[in-house]
Design an enzyme around this catalytic site. Structure first.
Site, PDB file in Angstrom:
ATOM      1  N   GLY A 107      -1.517   1.318   5.078  1.00  0.00           N
ATOM      2  CA  GLY A 107      -1.010   2.456   4.032  1.00  0.00           C
ATOM      3  C   GLY A 107      -2.150   2.506   3.127  1.00  0.00           C
ATOM      4  N   GLN A 129      -6.311   4.887  -4.697  1.00  0.00           N
ATOM      5  CA  GLN A 129      -7.272   3.795  -4.028  1.00  0.00           C
ATOM      6  C   GLN A 129      -8.550   4.342  -3.608  1.00  0.00           C
ATOM      7  OE1 GLN A 129      -3.830   2.305  -1.116  1.00  0.00           O
ATOM      8  NE2 GLN A 129      -5.344   0.391  -1.868  1.00  0.00           N
ATOM      9  N   CYS A 135      -3.245  -5.676   0.941  1.00  0.00           N
ATOM     10  CA  CYS A 135      -3.510  -4.184   0.026  1.00  0.00           C
ATOM     11  C   CYS A 135      -5.133  -4.263   0.209  1.00  0.00           C
ATOM     12  CB  CYS A 135      -3.324  -4.427  -1.424  1.00  0.00           C
ATOM     13  SG  CYS A 135      -3.762  -2.859  -2.225  1.00  0.00           S
ATOM     14  N   LEU A 136      -5.551  -2.956   0.844  1.00  0.00           N
ATOM     15  CA  LEU A 136      -6.968  -2.580   0.997  1.00  0.00           C
ATOM     16  C   LEU A 136      -7.794  -2.842  -0.354  1.00  0.00           C
ATOM     17  CD1 LEU A 136      -6.881   0.319   3.279  1.00  0.00           C
ATOM     18  CD2 LEU A 136      -7.422  -2.198   4.071  1.00  0.00           C
ATOM     19  N   HIS A 163       5.422  -0.302  -1.689  1.00  0.00           N
ATOM     20  CA  HIS A 163       3.997  -0.907  -2.097  1.00  0.00           C
ATOM     21  C   HIS A 163       3.265   0.327  -2.550  1.00  0.00           C
ATOM     22  CE1 HIS A 163       0.153  -3.540  -1.567  1.00  0.00           C
ATOM     23  NE2 HIS A 163      -0.044  -2.310  -1.548  1.00  0.00           N
ATOM     24  N   GLU A 164       3.304   1.546  -1.611  1.00  0.00           N
ATOM     25  CA  GLU A 164       2.109   2.763  -1.848  1.00  0.00           C
ATOM     26  C   GLU A 164       2.753   3.316  -3.323  1.00  0.00           C
ATOM     27  OE1 GLU A 164      -0.290   2.367  -0.429  1.00  0.00           O
ATOM     28  OE2 GLU A 164       0.265   1.137   1.049  1.00  0.00           O
ATOM     29  N   HIS A 187       1.373   1.903  -6.460  1.00  0.00           N
ATOM     30  CA  HIS A 187       0.057   2.392  -6.824  1.00  0.00           C
ATOM     31  C   HIS A 187       0.120   3.567  -7.606  1.00  0.00           C
ATOM     32  CE1 HIS A 187      -2.624  -0.364  -4.484  1.00  0.00           C
ATOM     33  NE2 HIS A 187      -1.814  -0.252  -3.388  1.00  0.00           N
TER      34      HIS A 187
END
Ligand code: CO
Length: 180
Positions: A45, A50, A101-102, A143-144, A147
């Site tokens: 994701g 990000q 998470c990236l 989660h996304e 952000h």
């Protein structure tokens, strides 16, 4: 085109994203770049913030085990969810899931989320969509979407775990600086 993923504690990650107004070429390019970037870095994701774009845009692409084996590990584009201006309209239940998470590479932690969510969003053409998700997919949505509100998953950690994380992360950043 690959874009750079910004990492914690870059203050851009704390920005609240704004709704997309135009479903145009620029949006499509952003989505294509986000997908390329997410696959390149092995994420499931990615939110636009990000890659430093403060718009309510996210993508999710969960690996599906059966398809993975049938297609020699090639990720199918059919699994790709592209969501513009998403809103969670219903939340239900509770589950704990090990998240990563990236923007916080190589760190994972168990986070408590709703077990099921209903989400309304627009696709890249501005068509309204509704999706019910549970388990891993519900976690990915939550989660996304976090952000987009300017938050990251580690903010959900209990106090002591968060403190431990901050200490480890500072040390990691210091070591990276030294080795450069
Ligand atoms: Co993330």
């Amino acid at each position: 085109m690959l874009r750079d993923i910004i990492t914690y504690p870059n203050p851009i990650l704390r920005k609240k994203s704004q709704n997309v107004e135009e479903f145009d070429e620029k949006l499509h390019k952003l989505l294509d770049d986000m997908n390329e970037t997410m696959l390149h870095y092995g994420g499931v994701g990615l939110a636009a913030i990000q890659v430093a774009v403060p718009l309510n845009v996210l993508i999710i692409n969960l690996p599906i085990e059966d398809e993975l084996s049938e297609d020699n590990g090639k990720q199918l584009d059919e699994n790709l969810i592209e969501a513009i201006n998403p809103v969670i309209t219903k939340k239900d239940g509770e589950l704990v899931f090990n998240e990563g998470c990236l923007s916080i590479p190589d760190y994972h932690a168990e986070i408590k989320r709703a077990q099921n969510v209903t989400v309304e969003y627009f696709n890249r053409y501005g068509q309204k969509q509704t999706m019910e998700a549970d388990e891993f997919l519900a976690v990915a949505w939550q989660h996304e979407m976090e952000h987009l509100t300017g938050h990251v998953f580690i903010e959900n950690l209990p106090y002591l775990k968060r403190k431990k994380f901050e200490k480890q992360w500072k040390q990691k950043l210091k070591n990276q600086k030294k080795s450069k």
